[in-house]
Design a protein around this motif. Structure first.
Motif, PDB file in Angstrom:
ATOM      1  N   PHE B  34       0.831  -1.198   0.000  1.00 18.50           N
ATOM      2  CA  PHE B  34       0.000   0.000   0.000  1.00 18.50           C
ATOM      3  C   PHE B  34       0.864   1.246   0.000  1.00 18.50           C
ATOM      4  O   PHE B  34       2.023   1.224   0.445  1.00 18.50           O
ATOM      5  CB  PHE B  34      -0.890   0.028   1.258  1.00 18.50           C
ATOM      6  N   TYR B  36       0.457   4.968   1.747  1.00 18.77           N
ATOM      7  CA  TYR B  36      -0.293   5.827   2.657  1.00 18.77           C
ATOM      8  C   TYR B  36       0.259   7.235   2.533  1.00 18.77           C
ATOM      9  O   TYR B  36       1.414   7.448   2.175  1.00 18.77           O
ATOM     10  CB  TYR B  36      -0.117   5.365   4.116  1.00 18.77           C
ATOM     11  N   GLN B  38       0.749  10.750   4.831  1.00 17.53           N
ATOM     12  CA  GLN B  38       0.713  11.289   6.186  1.00 17.53           C
ATOM     13  C   GLN B  38       1.045  12.770   6.146  1.00 17.53           C
ATOM     14  O   GLN B  38       2.128  13.156   5.703  1.00 17.53           O
ATOM     15  CB  GLN B  38       1.683  10.550   7.115  1.00 17.53           C
ATOM     16  N   GLU B  43      -2.400  11.418  11.504  1.00 20.40           N
ATOM     17  CA  GLU B  43      -2.338   9.975  11.308  1.00 20.40           C
ATOM     18  C   GLU B  43      -2.188   9.638   9.823  1.00 20.40           C
ATOM     19  O   GLU B  43      -2.576  10.436   8.958  1.00 20.40           O
ATOM     20  CB  GLU B  43      -3.595   9.298  11.881  1.00 20.40           C
ATOM     21  N   PRO B  44      -1.649   8.485   9.488  1.00 24.43           N
ATOM     22  CA  PRO B  44      -1.553   8.091   8.085  1.00 24.43           C
ATOM     23  C   PRO B  44      -2.920   7.735   7.529  1.00 24.43           C
ATOM     24  O   PRO B  44      -3.775   7.214   8.234  1.00 24.43           O
ATOM     25  CB  PRO B  44      -0.636   6.865   8.126  1.00 24.43           C
ATOM     26  N   LEU B  46      -4.825   5.901   4.052  1.00 21.47           N
ATOM     27  CA  LEU B  46      -4.597   5.072   2.886  1.00 21.47           C
ATOM     28  C   LEU B  46      -4.778   5.872   1.606  1.00 21.47           C
ATOM     29  O   LEU B  46      -5.812   6.504   1.392  1.00 21.47           O
ATOM     30  CB  LEU B  46      -5.566   3.884   2.898  1.00 21.47           C
ATOM     31  N   ASN B  91       2.166  -5.473   4.077  1.00 18.39           N
ATOM     32  CA  ASN B  91       1.444  -6.352   5.004  1.00 18.39           C
ATOM     33  C   ASN B  91       2.117  -7.717   4.951  1.00 18.39           C
ATOM     34  O   ASN B  91       2.109  -8.381   3.928  1.00 18.39           O
ATOM     35  CB  ASN B  91      -0.017  -6.449   4.594  1.00 18.39           C
ATOM     36  N   TYR B  96      -3.059 -12.013   9.509  1.00 16.38           N
ATOM     37  CA  TYR B  96      -3.668 -10.865  10.179  1.00 16.38           C
ATOM     38  C   TYR B  96      -2.955  -9.599   9.707  1.00 16.38           C
ATOM     39  O   TYR B  96      -1.904  -9.639   9.100  1.00 16.38           O
ATOM     40  CB  TYR B  96      -3.607 -10.990  11.700  1.00 16.38           C
ATOM     41  N   ASN B  97      -3.559  -8.502  10.007  1.00 15.67           N
ATOM     42  CA  ASN B  97      -3.059  -7.243   9.482  1.00 15.67           C
ATOM     43  C   ASN B  97      -1.894  -6.731  10.298  1.00 15.67           C
ATOM     44  O   ASN B  97      -2.083  -6.072  11.298  1.00 15.67           O
ATOM     45  CB  ASN B  97      -4.170  -6.210   9.468  1.00 15.67           C
ATOM     46  N   LYS B  98      -0.693  -7.049   9.886  1.00 16.18           N
ATOM     47  CA  LYS B  98       0.487  -6.530  10.546  1.00 16.18           C
ATOM     48  C   LYS B  98       1.208  -5.664   9.532  1.00 16.18           C
ATOM     49  O   LYS B  98       1.968  -6.160   8.708  1.00 16.18           O
ATOM     50  CB  LYS B  98       1.382  -7.667  11.036  1.00 16.18           C
ATOM     51  N   LEU B  99       0.939  -4.395   9.583  1.00 11.13           N
ATOM     52  CA  LEU B  99       1.509  -3.486   8.606  1.00 11.13           C
ATOM     53  C   LEU B  99       2.904  -3.037   9.024  1.00 11.13           C
ATOM     54  O   LEU B  99       3.127  -2.669  10.171  1.00 11.13           O
ATOM     55  CB  LEU B  99       0.612  -2.253   8.450  1.00 11.13           C
ATOM     56  N   PHE B 101       5.622  -0.219   8.103  1.00 12.34           N
ATOM     57  CA  PHE B 101       5.698   1.068   7.429  1.00 12.34           C
ATOM     58  C   PHE B 101       7.133   1.428   7.076  1.00 12.34           C
ATOM     59  O   PHE B 101       8.055   1.217   7.869  1.00 12.34           O
ATOM     60  CB  PHE B 101       5.144   2.173   8.337  1.00 12.34           C
ATOM     61  N   GLY B 102       7.299   1.999   5.906  1.00 10.13           N
ATOM     62  CA  GLY B 102       8.557   2.645   5.598  1.00 10.13           C
ATOM     63  C   GLY B 102       8.615   3.985   6.318  1.00 10.13           C
ATOM     64  O   GLY B 102       7.605   4.464   6.842  1.00 10.13           O
ATOM     65  N   ALA B 103       9.784   4.582   6.342  1.00 11.92           N
ATOM     66  CA  ALA B 103       9.952   5.857   7.045  1.00 11.92           C
ATOM     67  C   ALA B 103       9.350   7.024   6.285  1.00 11.92           C
ATOM     68  O   ALA B 103       9.214   8.117   6.834  1.00 11.92           O
ATOM     69  CB  ALA B 103      11.427   6.112   7.323  1.00 11.92           C
TER      70      ALA B 103
END
Lengths: 119, 111
Positions: B34, B36, B38, B43-44, B46, B91, B96-99, B101-103
């Motif tokens: 994905f 996102y 920010q 908050e981020p 989608l 993901n 399960y949804n364990k995202l 994130f890149g910096a």
């Protein structure tokens, strides 16, 4: 659409005190919620997965006794930063997954975040 | 090695420019991808999912190369309102949804 309310949005506390942050799913049930932490100019780091009615699952390096998570109902998870210190100052964000829908990031809704400053 | 790596930028571009962001991920078992957005101190949110066949949403085009473990985002005709940090998100497999994130890559669009 799904809404997640996170409170407080901003908190300033003295070193050594405990701070509780609430994450509520307003119009859906969330069996799973996620807590992230973000330091300035860094990525969101998953701290723990909060499971309704059971113990949270913490990521490696996150102290479970330091960051207490309670997910007592299908719409509320709380994160308590115990004995906060200046290095705990960060942006804490929760997200909730609508348990009625299939997996996928598009059903993860984020709270607006809580900015913690520990003096 | 970070699980998701992005060029931090900032990318400073004029309005109307086309800009591309790249991202690589380390876990070959990653299931979904994905972008996102920010905004500062928010908050981020989608922006779009990324599919192997590539997908487009208005001025935004996302590409995924599973063999290279590489994801891209192209923004055409940049607007001032596009100024934000763009997060590449993966993901992990596991059911399960364990995202992860890149910096993020910071974009600043100027008049």
């Amino acid at each position: 659409g799904a809404v997640v309310s996170q409170h407080p949005s901003r908190v300033i506390c003295k070193s050594g005190t405990s701070v509780k942050i609430e994450c509520r799913s307003l119009d859906f049930q969330a069996t799973t919620m996620f807590w992230y932490r973000q330091f300035p100019k860094q990525s969101l780091m998953l701290m723990a997965t909060s499971n309704e009615g059971s113990k949270a699952t913490y990521e490696q390096g996150v102290e479970k006794d330091k960051f207490l998570i309670n997910h007592a109902s299908l719409t509320l998870s709380t994160l308590t930063v115990t004995s906060a210190h200046p290095e705990d100052s960060s942006f804490y964000i929760c997200s909730a997954r609508d348990s009625r829908r299939n997996s996928g990031a598009n059903v993860l809704t984020f709270g607006a975040g809580s900015r913690l400053t520990v003096l | 090695r970070k699980e998701v790596e992005q060029d931090p930028g900032p990318f400073n571009v004029p309005e109307g420019a086309t800009v591309a962001f790249n991202c690589t991920y380390s876990n070959s078992a990653s299931q979904s991808f994905f972008w996102y957005r920010q905004d500062c101190r928010k908050e981020p949110k989608l922006l779009m999912s990324v599919y192997s066949s590539g997908n487009e949403d208005g001025r935004f085009t996302a590409q995924l190369n599973r063999a290279s473990q590489y994801i891209s985002l192209l923004i055409r005709d940049s607007k001032l309102s596009d100024s934000a940090t763009y997060l590449c998100v993966v993901n992990l497999s596991g059911g399960y949804n364990k995202l992860i994130f890149g910096a993020g890559t910071r974009l600043a669009v100027h008049p």
